[in-house]
Design a protein around this motif. Sequence first.
Motif, short mmCIF file in Angstrom:
data_model
loop_
_atom_site.label_atom_id
_atom_site.label_comp_id
_atom_site.label_asym_id
_atom_site.label_seq_id
_atom_site.Cartn_x
_atom_site.Cartn_y
_atom_site.Cartn_z
N VAL A 1 12.15 6.96 1.39
CA VAL A 1 11.39 6.12 0.46
C VAL A 1 10.16 6.89 -0.01
O VAL A 1 9.30 7.24 0.80
CB VAL A 1 10.96 4.80 1.12
N GLN A 2 10.10 7.16 -1.29
CA GLN A 2 8.93 7.83 -1.85
C GLN A 2 7.87 6.83 -2.28
O GLN A 2 6.68 7.04 -2.11
CB GLN A 2 9.35 8.69 -3.06
N VAL B 1 4.88 -3.43 7.69
CA VAL B 1 6.13 -2.67 7.65
C VAL B 1 5.76 -1.29 7.13
O VAL B 1 5.48 -1.12 5.94
CB VAL B 1 7.18 -3.32 6.72
N HIS B 2 5.72 -0.31 8.03
CA HIS B 2 5.37 1.05 7.62
C HIS B 2 6.43 1.58 6.67
O HIS B 2 7.60 1.17 6.72
CB HIS B 2 5.24 1.96 8.84
N ILE B 3 6.05 2.50 5.81
CA ILE B 3 6.98 3.05 4.82
C ILE B 3 8.24 3.61 5.49
O ILE B 3 9.33 3.54 4.92
CB ILE B 3 6.28 4.12 3.95
N GLU C 1 0.86 -1.19 0.00
CA GLU C 1 0.00 0.00 0.00
C GLU C 1 0.89 1.24 0.00
O GLU C 1 2.11 1.14 0.16
CB GLU C 1 -0.90 0.00 1.24
N ASP C 2 0.27 2.40 -0.16
CA ASP C 2 1.04 3.65 -0.16
C ASP C 2 1.78 3.86 1.16
O ASP C 2 2.85 4.44 1.20
CB ASP C 2 0.13 4.85 -0.43
N TYR C 3 1.17 3.38 2.25
CA TYR C 3 1.70 3.64 3.59
C TYR C 3 2.61 2.53 4.12
O TYR C 3 3.22 2.67 5.18
CB TYR C 3 0.56 3.86 4.58
N GLY C 4 2.70 1.40 3.41
CA GLY C 4 3.55 0.33 3.91
C GLY C 4 3.30 -0.98 3.19
O GLY C 4 2.50 -1.06 2.25
N ALA C 5 3.99 -2.01 3.65
CA ALA C 5 3.87 -3.35 3.05
C ALA C 5 3.41 -4.33 4.13
O ALA C 5 3.93 -4.32 5.25
CB ALA C 5 5.20 -3.79 2.46
N PHE C 6 2.43 -5.18 3.77
CA PHE C 6 1.99 -6.23 4.67
C PHE C 6 2.80 -7.48 4.41
O PHE C 6 2.89 -7.95 3.27
CB PHE C 6 0.50 -6.50 4.49
#
Length: 369
Positions: free
Chosen positions: A215-216, A205-207, A184-189
């Motif tokens: 990290v953009q 894992v938040h961005i 997702e835009d805000y992080g990875a599951f």
Amino acid sequence: MVELGRGSLNENDCYLWSFELHRIHVIVMFSNCSGLVVGSRDGHNELRFMSVFGCGDRIHLLNNEKIMRGSADWEAAREYSEKGLLHEGRIDGFNGGGLLVRFYSLVGFLPYPQLSPYHSCEEPNKSIQDIAEALRGSIISVKVIVADQANKKLIFSEKEAMWSKFSGQVNIGDLFEGRVGSIEDYGAFVHLRFPNGSYCLTGLVHISEVSWNLVQDIGDILNVDDEVRVKVISIDREKSRLALSIKQLEEDPLLETLENVIPQDGSADPTFSGASNPYSIEPLPGLETVLDELRQEEGISDVRISRQGFEKRVVSPDLQLWLSNAPPIDKKFTLLARAGREVQMIQLTTSLDQEGIKRALQRALERIP
């Protein structure tokens, strides 16, 4: 036998009685002559008429057992939901949105997003429909997350059941191998692989925890199905959430740079010269104003320059502030200030977390003309 009421049947007065016969709720209605219904329940809870006596008036029989059983099962579903009990239910089928799971006489719904990551990770090349087809007829462990009898909504979660079974094995600081499930835009599951080889839980894992570098777009670094190694950095047991980090498995490059410039042991290095007495350090131009503003921020109890060094090369003619990505240790947080060849380490004593310190620093800088 209990008289329930009095009504009208074929324009004649009639009486209505109700009684239990072999757990069958029998209602007898008759008028002007005697009427009697005798029934019994077979092994399938179906009513079998044995004999009927009466005149030509209508005799009504109502089997209320199915209704009573359904109501009892809804009550059980509510109890399962409130107490967080696990239910072992048979998968009767599926549709485009999820699985149909049996709960005694009821059939509830298990949305695909509430499935454990175990299934997709075990067979990553299968579509969700193929996985659902393969699960038909099997027994699955679920939690009841919605039991709304009025709106006929009975919803299950296998993820919540897995949390109950496996979250007790997870502690802050634990390291796991994992597989990226979605981005997702805000992080990875990331799905965590447990020692038994199964992917049982999922964390975020938040961005800000993907890399020490800015990290953009997470998609530039991670892809779905990537194998990664993660560290558990927080656990919200009430909300069944895990926060994970990839970058904390590596040293903060900012602190590595600091150690190269200003070693803690004060050893001689041809690339710098240091000042060992913090009280003799003259703040970089403009830095004292920044430190004074930081001291006004709630949650920051002390701000001081702890070390200073000089690089041979000019880093930047202007004042630069670097915020360490490392979490506070013993309520102490590190800032790095650079200007020209000078490098100064600022230590903040604070009760704020990393995000709180960022906001405090931003407010302090906004107040400086």
